[in-house]
Write a protein that holds these residues in place. Structure first.
Motif, mmCIF file in Angstrom:
data_model
loop_
_atom_site.group_PDB
_atom_site.id
_atom_site.type_symbol
_atom_site.label_atom_id
_atom_site.label_comp_id
_atom_site.label_asym_id
_atom_site.label_seq_id
_atom_site.Cartn_x
_atom_site.Cartn_y
_atom_site.Cartn_z
ATOM 1 N N ARG A 180 88.447 32.338 36.947
ATOM 2 C CA ARG A 180 89.358 32.946 35.982
ATOM 3 C C ARG A 180 90.002 34.191 36.555
ATOM 4 N N LEU A 181 89.433 34.685 37.653
ATOM 5 C CA LEU A 181 89.950 35.914 38.242
ATOM 6 C C LEU A 181 91.044 35.590 39.243
ATOM 7 N N ARG A 182 91.885 36.596 39.518
ATOM 8 C CA ARG A 182 92.981 36.378 40.451
ATOM 9 C C ARG A 182 92.937 37.429 41.547
ATOM 10 N N GLY A 183 93.666 37.120 42.611
ATOM 11 C CA GLY A 183 93.917 38.105 43.651
ATOM 12 C C GLY A 183 92.644 38.731 44.176
ATOM 13 N N HIS A 184 92.642 40.043 44.259
ATOM 14 C CA HIS A 184 91.503 40.687 44.897
ATOM 15 C C HIS A 184 90.269 40.704 44.003
ATOM 16 N N TYR A 185 90.438 40.465 42.702
ATOM 17 C CA TYR A 185 89.242 40.351 41.860
ATOM 18 C C TYR A 185 88.418 39.163 42.303
ATOM 19 N N PRO A 224 83.063 30.930 35.818
ATOM 20 C CA PRO A 224 83.456 32.319 35.556
ATOM 21 C C PRO A 224 84.422 32.876 36.589
ATOM 22 N N VAL A 225 84.176 32.593 37.872
ATOM 23 C CA VAL A 225 84.874 33.335 38.922
ATOM 24 C C VAL A 225 86.336 32.932 39.051
#
Lengths: 296, 346
Positions: free
Chosen positions: B135-140, B132-133
């Motif tokens: 898939r997030l970018r940058g500060h997300y 899951p994690v």
């Protein structure tokens, strides 16, 4: 409605108010400069400790609130103009690291000045009484937190949607370059956004102290992170979303602690972040935002 | 640097020879240090090596692949607890951790298998969390990994039967010394070096620079990101395990967010993606904060060194946002290990 349920509801709403106050500022700053401001939570701490100082000096309560708003605003403007403005053009991650650094500086300077010990924070006695409300009762502190938060949010929405400054802010958030070309003083607008957001966070600090009774220099970390979670729930960059996200998070947290078995309540913070990860997975643009640009 | 690398140079062999020589020289220096310096300095050196290894391993995600992860302390905590429970003397487990399941209560491993298992557990956790994690970018991603720290910390605090709650495990056998730390650092640096200058490393950096373009030339960016994350987690867990066998205590707060920040500082100051830069920055910051500690204590200003580190970071971000060496390696190292090829900033 039973007293127990009502109490949980009020509790969740007042906790949600705190999160909403912090989250709105967070969201405002993100919306305008695309910066996740890690130091935002530390303004909660600054607000709480300056209140403590003013209580010690003997400033009357209504004035304390006004002063705390001002202190928060000044601190926010200081951070923006000293640290963030010089690196505004830099990549997102640079800005993010810089906010982390600012947060560490604030926390450790506070530790230097105030030591790490917990301090008692008491609202005046009349705030701690319980108000009967048709068969059930709630603590006055919680009621005041909820009402003042709604008032502040109403003022904020008035500023953002009904004044020239608010129009400038929304224009800058939409497109910084275009706003500048239209004659908006971008630097001043950004400064104002930091001032307003930080002032709200500082007031949240007063409420935080009053609600939990103890404060320490590192208390800003958790509300800062949870404000981010609240923003994500509501859709980062949207003010209404941040507010609703704050309330949802507060209620969810209280429900989690209140309804699940006792031995799970230690996992409260873990639950909040699981919620974050789930929401980022299922609906990464937030619950209340229909369309968001690329999240990269 | 436009000149192409002459094809006839047997680069790998020369590189290996140089690397072996440097490692031998460093080992000799470590041996000298161990023989002549006080216990305190030797322990400090061990911590320094571990910090350097951590900074280099954070480079897998934050440097090469451009994933801004703050999750290192979470994996270190996992590694520390797993390894500590495995190496803990069997006869004392009964009093320390009475609630331990049977198969754990009766095992007592030596250090090497324990740290390998610790690393493997963290790698599996990274794999599960990564889906899951990542898939997030940058500060997300940054905040999600920060959340991972909070989750792991509250697990460590609340899962009493395995972790002994907030008071943590104490009296962990002191099995690590300077040699373990030094050897581990060499392994991490060698692994990072081999990866950085292989096709995998190029794929990582391509993913960092432009994901779409990387996909277009056939790089499986999901796999590359996952590999970087899992590798980083593995090394972080081993480092965390080694460190608690040096200081012989672990609590849920041993590896905190502050540590994540300090590791990020090391990587940023060294130059994101620069291996030697990370080593140098980690050494400098470790020595600096240790040197400031007596000053802090005598003046009573606890937290001062941390403020200085954070301010130094802000200054670096102003003046030299690419860090000491950018994404490349310093000139002298390039020469040593085989010509121009390694210096080019991809």
């Amino acid at each position: 409605m039973s007293q127990y349920l009502f109490q949980q509801l009020v509790n969740g709403l007042s906790l949600g108010s705190l999160y909403a106050l912090v989250a709105i500022g967070f969201s405002m700053i993100y919306g305008i400069v695309r910066l996740i401001n890690f130091a935002h939570g530390d303004l909660v701490m600054i607000g709480a400790f300056s209140t403590l100082a003013m209580i010690a000096v003997g400033v009357p309560w209504p004035l304390i609130l006004v002063f705390v708003l001002m202190i928060g605003a000044v601190a926010g403007m200081l951070i923006e103009s000293v640290v963030f403005r010089p690196i505004r053009g830099a990549p997102q991650v640079t800005g993010f690291i810089a906010t982390l650094a600012v947060s560490i500086v604030i926390q450790n300077s506070a530790l230097l000045l105030l030591t790490g010990q917990q301090r008692n924070f008491v609202f005046p006695a009349f705030m701690r009484q319980r108000v009967p409300l048709g068969g059930v009762s709630a603590s006055l502190t919680d009621m005041v937190i909820i009402c003042l938060t709604l008032l502040l949010i109403a003022i904020l929405f008035f500023i953002v949607y009904r004044t020239r400054l608010g129009t400038a802010m929304r224009a800058t958030a939409e497109n910084l370059m275009a706003a500048r070309l239209m004659g908006v003083s971008v630097n001043r607008t950004i400064l104002a956004a930091f001032a307003i957001g930080s002032a709200l966070a500082a007031v949240a600090g007063v409420f935080w102290g009053g609600k939990f009774g103890q404060i320490d220099p590192l208390l800003g970390f958790v509300p800062g992170l949870k404000a981010f979670v609240a923003c994500v729930i509501g859709g980062v960059g949207s003010l209404g979303g941040a507010m609703l996200g704050g309330y949802i998070l507060g209620l969810a947290e209280v429900l989690f602690v209140g309804l699940l078995p006792q031995e799970l309540s230690g996992y409260r913070d873990a639950f909040v972040f699981l919620l974050l990860i789930v929401i980022l997975l299922v609906k990464p643009s937030g619950l209340f935002v229909r369309h968001v640009e690329d999240r990269a | 640097m436009s000149k192409t690398v002459p094809d006839e140079t047997p680069l790998p062999i020369r590189g290996f020879a140089a690397a072996a020589l440097v490692a031998a020289a460093a080992a000799a220096a470590v041996w000298l240090a161990q023989a002549s310096l006080s216990d305190y300095v030797v322990t400090l050196l061990a911590v320094l090596f571990l910090n350097a290894a951590l900074a280099v391993s954070l480079n897998f995600t934050n440097g090469f692949t451009g994933l801004f992860s703050l999750g290192h302390p979470a994996f270190m905590t996992i590694g520390a607890y797993v390894a500590a429970i495995l190496t803990f003397p069997e006869r004392r487990k009964g009093t320390m951790l009475p609630g331990l399941p049977e198969f754990l209560a009766t095992t007592e491993l030596s250090l090497l298998p324990a740290i390998l298992i610790a690393g493997a557990v963290a790698a599996v956790v990274a794999l599960i969390v990564g889906f899951p994690v990542l898939r997030l970018r940058g500060h997300y991603l940054a905040v999600a990994t920060l959340g991972l720290i909070v989750i792991i910390q509250s697990l460590a605090t609340n899962w009493d039967t395995i972790t002994r709650g907030g008071s943590g495990l104490s009296g962990i056998p002191r099995l690590t010394g300077i040699w373990w730390a030094f050897g581990f650092m060499l392994v991490v640096i060698a692994a990072a070096w081999r990866i950085k200058f292989s096709s995998l490393g190029r794929a990582m950096m391509a993913t960092r620079e432009n994901e779409l373009a990387a996909e277009c030339v056939g790089i499986d960016t999901v796999r590359v990101r996952m590999l970087a994350f899992v590798l980083g987690a593995f090394f972080a867990a081993v480092a965390g395990a080694l460190l608690v066998h040096l200081i012989s205590v672990v609590t849920p707060r041993t590896y905190s967010v502050l540590l994540a920040f300090n590791l990020v500082v090391m990587v940023v100051i060294g130059g994101s993606g620069s291996i030697i830069g990370a080593v140098i920055a980690a050494s400098a910051i470790t020595v600096l904060s240790e040197a400031l500690r007596p000053v802090e204590e005598s003046v009573g200003l606890y937290g001062m060194s941390q403020v200085i580190v954070a301010l130094a970071l802000i200054l670096v971000l102003y003046l030299r946002p690419q860090g000491l060496f950018g994404s490349g390696e310093p000139m002298i190292v390039r020469r040593l290990f085989g010509g121009d090829r390694f210096g080019q900033t991809p």
